[in-house]
Scaffold this active site. Structure first.
Site, PDB file in Angstrom:
ATOM      1  N   ASP A   1       0.824  -1.212   0.000  1.00  9.54           N
ATOM      2  CA  ASP A   1       0.000   0.000   0.000  1.00  9.54           C
ATOM      3  C   ASP A   1       0.858   1.262   0.000  1.00  9.54           C
ATOM      4  OD1 ASP A   1      -1.937   1.924   0.407  1.00  9.54           O
ATOM      5  OD2 ASP A   1      -2.263   1.421   2.509  1.00  9.54           O
TER       6      ASP A   1
ATOM      7  N   ASP B   1      -1.780   5.546  -5.258  1.00 12.14           N
ATOM      8  CA  ASP B   1      -2.102   4.691  -4.115  1.00 12.14           C
ATOM      9  C   ASP B   1      -2.375   3.252  -4.546  1.00 12.14           C
ATOM     10  OD1 ASP B   1      -2.955   3.537  -1.801  1.00 12.14           O
ATOM     11  OD2 ASP B   1      -4.667   4.862  -1.489  1.00 12.14           O
TER      12      ASP B   1
END
Ligand SMILES: *[C@@H]1O[C@H](CO)[C@@H](O)[C@H](O)[C@H]1NC(C)=O
Ligand SMILES: *[C@@H]1O[C@H](CO)[C@@H](O)[C@H](O)[C@H]1NC(C)=O
Ligand SMILES: *[C@@H]1O[C@H](CO)[C@@H](O)[C@H](O)[C@H]1NC(C)=O
Ligand SMILES: *[C@@H]1O[C@H](CO)[C@@H](O)[C@H](O)[C@H]1NC(C)=O
Ligand SMILES: *[C@@H]1O[C@H](CO)[C@@H](O)[C@H](O)[C@H]1NC(C)=O
Ligand SMILES: *[C@@H]1O[C@H](CO)[C@@H](O)[C@H](O)[C@H]1NC(C)=O
Ligand SMILES: *[C@@H]1O[C@H](CO)[C@@H](O)[C@H](O)[C@H]1NC(C)=O
Length: 389
Positions: free
Chosen positions: A112, A276
């Site tokens: 992430d 992201d």
């Protein structure tokens, strides 16, 4: 170049914990492949909810209800208990196996770039909050070291939170299987460990790598790879175009240069966003998204949920400008998920970012390119190139 593993290391966080420790010797570059998460079912509204909660926005009531129902249904399928720990942050279609501890315990993590902690579920996680699968057990690891007085706590926009204590332990990437957690590849600034912030896994690992970079080569409906410390030239065509990254918020912040729809002309507009890997959808300025869906026959907008369109419609491609780079998001990626039982309505992969206030380039965008995350201290940058298919 060592293609996978044995090595490199460390910062570990756990759902009960986080950590860090010095680098192992040896590996200067390595790759890891994702594996499919058999429990995952794409659900556009759950993805919207994940993004809102991750970036601190409270869920509108109707959306919160749908997500709760979806979570309960999913847990019922798995035959496990209640939904206390926030399951949204890590339940992804593809996960990456990582080994933690000595001897190694293998857990599957979500890589992430939109956060900076490494946490996992552990034997210390209350039973009713566990999500099934393997748990990290620190007492089984000879290298685990509890950091006295340290704790972490992430509060989401829906007021749920994840928290825990902190361990240092060795982290190794691997190619086998099984559990859940999250490996944040954002910048130190947003690491949540207190009272003393931990260095992220990547900051520790980067010292032993040939270069302080990692790359994402993600794919549609199949597992992708992450490479650490090197750029694999066979994975892209043409040149890599770089843009400056604003890491002042702890995230991979970049400026967009415009967009085009289908074969339309490129429109120059600038807006800010973040890259992201931990988000699925593309959340973009509402005027841009509105212009896009105005070209999709029978597309509808629901103020609470977002844009839908008939699954029978193939929407136009969308081209996103990032600096001089142009990333083409294919139509199929924008037909994100089926939204009703009859498969008539589909949920769009492009949705408005207005509740968050900046754009989020999730996997819908990132899997449309070969992406270089260059974390060179003081001058981080993001590189984009055309993927080899
Ligand atoms: C954790 O490991 C210890 C030592 O091997 C063991 O006694 C304990 O039962 C384990 N805990 C869980 C939840 O598996
Ligand atoms: C985590 O932070 C939230 C908000 O600051 C707080 O309400 C909650 O009690 C904290 N949880 C723990 C376990 O510290
Ligand atoms: C580079 O990527 C190709 C696949 O695109 C793979 O076959 C090769 O092993 C990779 N090279 C390294 C050094 O990882
Ligand atoms: C890549 O960059 C080199 C050097 O700047 C240039 O000569 C070449 O034409 C570029 N190739 C493409 C495909 O843009
Ligand atoms: C867009 O351009 C491509 C290539 O020139 C062409 O194949 C396609 O049909 C065009 N699409 C539309 C909607 O005009
Ligand atoms: C858009 O920006 C490009 C590059 O900055 C420039 O060459 C072009 O003329 C601009 N187009 C319009 C319509 O302003
Ligand atoms: C759009 O809706 C109209 C009216 O319901 C319908 O006749 C038409 O077939 C629909 N078109 C598409 C592409 O779904």
């Amino acid at each position: 170049m060592v293609p996978h593993p044995n090595v490199v290391a460390l910062i570990v966080a756990l759902a009960g914990l986080v950590s860090s420790s010095p680098l192992h010797t040896g590996t200067r570059a390595f790759s890891v492949s994702q594996v499919a998460n058999p429990n995952f079912k794409p659900h556009g509204l759950v993805e919207i909810a994940k993004s809102l909660t991750k970036y601190g926005v409270s869920l509108p009531e109707g959306l919160a209800r749908i997500v709760a129902d979806a979570s309960v249904a999913r847990l019922a399928e798995r035959g496990t208990g209640s939904v206390k720990a926030n399951p949204l942050a890590w339940d992804r279609g593809y996960l990456t196996p990582v080994q933690i501890g000595t001897p190694p315990q293998t857990l599957e993590l979500d890589i992430d770039s939109g956060s900076s902690d490494l946490w996992v579920f552990s034997d210390l996680t209350p039973k009713e909050q566990r999500q099934g699968g393997v748990l990290y057990n620190s007492t089984k690891s000879a290298t685990a070291k509890k950091i006295d007085g340290a704790a972490w706590n992430i509060t989401y926009g829906d007021q749920s939170s994840c928290h825990g204590i902190v361990f240092h332990d060795t982290v190794i990437f691997t190619l086998d299987t099984f559990t859940r957690g999250l490996l944040g590849l954002g910048f130190n600034k947003i690491n949540t460990v207190k009272p003393k912030q931990e260095r992220t896994w990547f900051e520790n690992a980067a010292k032993g790598l040939d270069a302080p970079i990692w790359t994402a080569d993600l794919h549609h409906a199949k597992a992708g790879t992450y490479d650490f410390g090197f750029i694999n030239k066979t994975k892209y065509a043409g040149n890599i175009t770089y843009v400056d990254v604003d890491s002042s918020g702890g995230l991979w912040g970049i400026q967009m240069s415009g967009y085009s729809i289908g074969n339309g002309t490129f429109k120059n507009i600038t807006f800010k966003g973040i890259a992201d890997t931990g988000t699925s959808l593309a959340l973009l300025p509402k005027d841009v998204v509105k212009a896009y869906y105005s070209t999709v026959p029978n597309a509808t907008y629901n103020e609470e949920f977002g844009y839908f369109f008939p699954c029978a419609v193939l929407p136009p491609k969308f081209v996103l400008g990032i600096g001089a780079a142009r990333i083409t998001i294919p139509s199929e990626y924008i037909r994100y998920s089926v939204a009703d039982e009859l498969s008539r309505e589909c949920f769009g992969g492009l949705q408005p970012d207005d509740r968050i206030g900046f754009s989020i380039l999730g996997d819908v965008v990132l899997k449309s390119a070969f992406v270089v995350f260059d974390a060179t201290p003081d001058k981080p940058r993001l590189g984009l190139a055309t993927k080899k298919r």
